[in-house]
Design an enzyme around this catalytic site. Structure first.
Site: not given
Length: 759
Positions: A367, A679
C-alpha cells in the site's frame, strides 16, 4: 579414526555456544577462541565483508594484535584474505610468505606465522567474510582441518546473515564514514536529505540508542512504568479471577514475578547507568532474555519468551507515552525511515518536507509503495540490513531507481546525485510543455495513455485532458484506510466521485484485490505462501456478501454516467469469471427491483496468472476486454517473489521469457479482436512502453508521474521503429542483453535522458 568423533563433537559444541551468545560480537569472540583450540593453531581470525565500504575488515581475532580489530581492512583480491574472498574458495598454504599475494599488515603482527588456511563465508551466493587460521610452524593443514573450517564457515553464514539483517552486528563503517545499504526499488526518483527514524509504538526492535542526559530521571520513569504495568496486570487478574482457571490465573503471578525488583528492573537500571536511556535499556534487556529463552531445550521456558516480550512491550508503551514517536518539527527534505511505514504515518509529515521513504519491511506492491508512486515520492523498501537505531539525524542520499540508501555520503557522491536530481527536474519542466498534446507517434499511430488511481480524486482529476481514461482504479485503497469493510453507501459515494471526475472517459474499477502483501487490518490473511494463496477474485468469490456490496455500489455510482468498466483480478479459470458475472447480473436485477435502473458495464479479466495465457479463447467469449497485470505476470512466470530482497534481483520484466509471453499475448488478443491494455510498471517505463506499443497492445495505464516520460517517448518513435525494436529484442537471450540493447536504441533516438540513471 580417533580424530573424527572429537572434531564432530567440538563442532556441535561451538555451534551451540555461538547460537547461545548474547550478541554477535560475543559469538565471534567465542568462535575464534574455540576454533583455535580445536585446531591447535596459533591464530584464528574473522574478516567481515562490509558492503557499505566494499572492504574486508578484521572483526575478531585470537593470536593477532587486538588493537588491529576494526582498523585493518583490505579490498577483495588484496592479500591472501582478499584472494579467498575473490575466488570464493578455500586457500591452504604451508608457507604463506612466498605466495605472490602475501601482504603484511604491521598492525596485526602476523609476520611470524607461516601456515595459512582461509575459507570464505557465503550465504545465498553473497560473500559475507573470511575465516582464517594461521600457524607459526610450517604446517600443511590436512583435508579434515579444511573440512572442519569449511563446515564452521557454513554454519556461521546463517548466524552472520541474520545478525547483519537485524542490526545485531555493529558494522565498523557505521560510526564514521559513508555507508551504503540496498533494498527493493519501490518508487522511482532520487532525494538528498536528513533521515528521520520513526518507531512504531511499543516496538522493541526499533527503539533508537540514546545517551541519557539525566540518569536518575531515566531510572525513575522506568520504575514508574513498571509500577503501572504491575497495577494493570493485578487489575486484569482480579477482573478475570472468576472467569478463568487457577492454572491460567497463575500466569498473572508469573508476570508479577518477572516485574519484581530483582528480575527485570535491576538489570535495566544497570544498563541505564552504563549509558543508555530507559526505552533503549529496556529493549536491550528484553531482547537478550527473549533470545536466550527461545534457544533453550525446555518447552516451558521457550513459551516464557513470549511472556517476556509482551511484558517488555507493555512497559515500553508507558515509557513512550512521554516520548513522542514522531517529531513535532520535520526538517526540510525529510527522508522518513521506519521498520514498517504505514500510510497513516506518511500523513503526519507535511508534503512539502517529505523527500523520500525507506521501509525495512514492505514491498514494491505494498500500500505504501502504491501511494508513494502516485505521489511521486522516491521509496526503497525491503531494506532488511538497515541499523535503524543509528540512522536518525544523518544526511542521506536515497536512490529509488536502484533501491539504494547512502548514509553520510561523501562530497563527491552527493554532488553526483545532486546533478542527477537537477537534470531530472529540468527534464520534467521541459516535458510539461507537451503534456496536453496527443499521445501520437510521428507516423500517426495513437497510443492511448491511461492513469492508475486509487487515492483522492483531486490528485488526478487535473490529468483529465491528458489521458484516455482510468486504466485501473484500485478499490482496495478505501478498504485499507478504514477499520471495517466500508458500507454500500460509503463505497457508492467514493466510486461516484471517481466516475464523475473523469466522465465521459472510461474508468476501469478493479474489484477488491487483497491477499498477497495487501492485507486489510480488520481482515488479516495469514498464509505460508500468500502470493500463491487466497487473494483477488478467490477471496471475494468466497465472500459473495462483500463482492455483492461492492458491485451494487459500483453500479449505483455509474447511474447516468455509463463510464464504468469492471475488472476481475487474479483470475485462474473461466468458472471464476462465470461466477462473478452471475453476481453482477443479480446485482443489476436487484437494483432494478429497487427502482435504480442501471446499464450493464463492460467487464474485463485481468491477465496476471500464467494459466490465463492458455485460456484466452474461452475468456474472450466471456469478457469484453483484457487488462494485463505485468507485475504479477512477471513474478509468476519467473517464480520470483519480487518483494523478497534475496531474490528481487531475479525479478525483471525484461526477461526474454516475459517479453516472449507478452508478444504472444498481444498477437492472440489481435486474433480474438479483444481490446487489451497493460497496467503494470512495464507500461510506465519509456522503453517498456515502446516495446508494448510495438507488440500491438491497445492502451497503457500507469501512475501519473510516469506519464510525461512515456508520452515523450511515444511522440518521438514511429510505430514501425517500435515494431523493429520488438523483433530485435525478442532475439536476445538474457535480461542484461535486453536492457543494454534498449538503452542503446533509445540513445540512437536521442531519448537516453528519458531512462533512469544507470551506474
Amino acid at each position: 579414526m580417533e580424530k573424527k568423533t572429537p572434531m564432530l563433537e567440538v563442532l556441535r559444541r561451538i555451534i551451540q555456544e555461538v547460537n547461545g551468545a548474547r550478541n554477535l560480537e560475543a559469538a565471534l569472540a567465542t568462535m575464534v577462541r574455540r576454533i583455535r583450540k580445536a585446531m591447535r593453531t596459533d591464530v584464528c581470525s574473522f574478516y567481515l565483508f562490509d558492503r557499505s565500504i566494499d572492504r574486508l575488515v578484521l572483526m575478531e581475532t585470537i593470536g593477532l594484535r587486538t588493537q588491529a580489530v576494526g582498523r585493518v581492512s583490505l579490498q577483495v583480491g588484496e592479500g591472501l584474505v582478499g584472494l579467498v574472498a575473490k575466488r570464493e574458495e578455500p586457500l591452504n598454504l604451508e608457507n604463506a610468505h612466498v605466495h605472490p599475494q602475501f601482504l603484511y599488515f604491521e598492525a596485526t603482527g602476523e609476520e611470524r606465522y607461516s601456515s595459512f588456511l582461509g575459507v570464505p563465508i557465503i550465504h545465498q551466493r553473497r560473500m559475507l567474510g573470511v575465516l582464517v587460521v594461521q600457524q607459526s610452524d610450517k604446517r600443511r593443514f590436512d583435508e579434515e582441518d579444511e573440512a572442519f573450517l569449511v563446515t564452521m564457515a557454513a554454519q556461521l553464514a546463517g548466524v552472520l546473515a541474520h545478525a547483519l539483517a537485524t542490526g545485531g552486528l555493529n558494522r565498523p563503517s557505521m560510526p564514521g564514514g559513508q555507508a551504503r545499504f540496498t533494498g527493493v526499488a519501490a518508487s522511482p526518483g532520487m532525494a538528498i536529505g536528513e533521515a528521520v527514524v520513526i518507531a512504531a509504538p511499543a516496538d522493541l526492535n526499533s527503539v533508537p540508542d540514546l545517551i541519557p542526559t539525566d540518569v536518575e530521571y531515566e531510572i525513575a520513569r522506568l520504575k514508574e512504568a513498571i509500577g503501572r504495568v504491575r497495577d494493570e496486570i493485578r487489575a486484569a487478574g482480579e477482573r478475570l479471577a472468576s472467569r478463568i482457571s487457577a492454572q491460567e490465573l497463575a500466569l498473572f503471578d508469573v508476570y508479577q514475578q518477572m516485574l519484581g525488583e530483582a528480575a527485570l528492573s535491576q538489570e535495566v537500571e544497570k544498563r541505564i547507568r552504563e549509558g543508555q536511556w530507559a526505552p533503549g535499556a529496556l529493549a536491550d534487556v528484553v531482547r537478550r532474555h527473549v533470545q536466550y529463552l527461545e534457544r533453550v531445550d525446555d518447552n516451558y521456558l521457550r513459551e516464557r519468551a513470549a511472556d517476556v516480550r509482551d511484558l517488555g512491550r507493555r512497559v515500553l508503551a508507558h515509557l513512550q507515552e512521554e516520548t513522542p514517536q514522531t517529531p513535532s518539527v520535520y526538517p526540510d527534505s525529510t527522508i522518513l525511515v521506519g521498520d514498517e511505514i504505514s500510510v497513516a504515518m506518511l500523513g503526519e509529515v507535511p508534503r512539502e518536507k517529505l523527500a523520500g521513504l525507506v521501509s525495512v519491511r514492505g514491498s514494491s506492491t505494498s500500500h505504501l509503495a502504491i501511494v508513494a508512486r502516485a505521489m511521486g515520492i522516491p521509496t526503497v523498501s525491503g531494506m532488511v540490513d538497515l541499523p535503524l537505531p543509528r540512522l536518525g539525524g544523518n544526511r542521506v542520499v536515497l536512490d529509488g531507481h536502484r533501491g539504494r540508501l547512502f548514509v553520510r555520503p561523501g562530497p563527491e557522491l552527493e554532488s553526483h546525485y545532486q546533478s542527477l536530481i537537477d537534470e531530472e527536474r529540468a527534464l520534467m519542466a521541459v516535458l510539461e510543455h507537451e503534456q496536453d498534446l496527443p499521445s501520437r507517434t510521428p507516423d500517426g499511430h495513437d497510443m492511448p495513455l491511461m492513469v492508475n488511481t486509487g487515492l483522492t480524486v483531486d490528485a488526478v482529476a487535473s490529468l483529465k485532458s491528458r489521458i484516455g481514461g482510468v486504466g485501473l482504479y484500485r478499490t482496495e485503497v478505501p478498504f485499507m484506510v478504514t477499520e471495517r469493510f466500508p458500507g454500500e453507501q460509503e463505497q457508492t459515494r467514493l466510486y461516484r466521485e471517481q466516475l464523475e471526475s473523469f466522465a465521459p472517459l472510461p474508468v476501469v474499477m478493479r474489484t477488491l484485490d487483497i491477499g498477497g502483501d495487501k492485507d486489510l487490518p480488520y481482515f488479516p490473511i495469514e498464509e505460508a505462501n500468500p502470493f500463491l494463496g487466497w487473494r483477488g477474485i478467490r477471496v471475494t468469490l468466497d465472500h459473495p456478501e462483500v463482492l455483492m456490496v461492492q458491485l451494487r455500489a459500483m453500479l449505483r455510482a455509474s447511474q447516468g454516467l455509463d463510464n464504468l468498466q469492471v475488472l476481475l483480478p487474479m483470475v485462474t479459470n473461466v468458472d471464476e469469471v462465470d461466477d462473478a458475472l452471475r453476481l453482477l447480473e443479480r446485482a443489476i436485477v436487484e437494483l432494478g427491483e429497487e427502482g435504480v435502473p442501471v446499464n450493464r458495464p463492460r467487464v474485463g479479466v485481468m491477465l496476471e496468472v500464467p494459466a490465463t495465457l492458455y485460456q484466452l479463447d474461452a475468456l474472450a467469449r466471456r469478457a469484453d476486454f483484457f487488462s494485463v497485470g505485468s507485475n504479477d505476470l512477471t513474478q509468476y512466470l519467473l517464480a520470483v517473489d519480487r518483494n523478497n530482497p534475496r531474490v528481487a534481483d531475479l525479478y525483471d520484466a525484461c526477461h526474454p521469457a516475459v517479453l516472449s509471453a507478452m508478444a504472444r499475448l498481444a498477437e492472440d488478443a489481435r486474433r480474438l479482436d479483444m481490446p487489451t491494455s497493460v497496467c503494470g510498471e512495464m507500461a510506465g517505463d519509456p522503453a517498456g512502453a515502446l516495446l508494448l506499443m510495438g507488440m500491438g497492445f491497445d492502451a497503457l495505464s500507469m501512475n501519473a508521474p510516469s506519464l510525461p516520460r512515456v508520452r515523450a517517448a511515444i511522440r518521438r518513435v514511429p510505430l514501425d521503429s517500435a515494431r523493429e525494436l520488438v523483433a530485435e529484442t525478442l532475439r536476445l537471450d538474457s535480461p542484461g542483453e535486453v536492457r543494454r540493447h534498449l538503452a542503446k536504441r533509445l540513445g540512437d533516438w536521442d531519448l537516453a535522458h528519458l531512462l533512469p540513471p544507470s551506474d
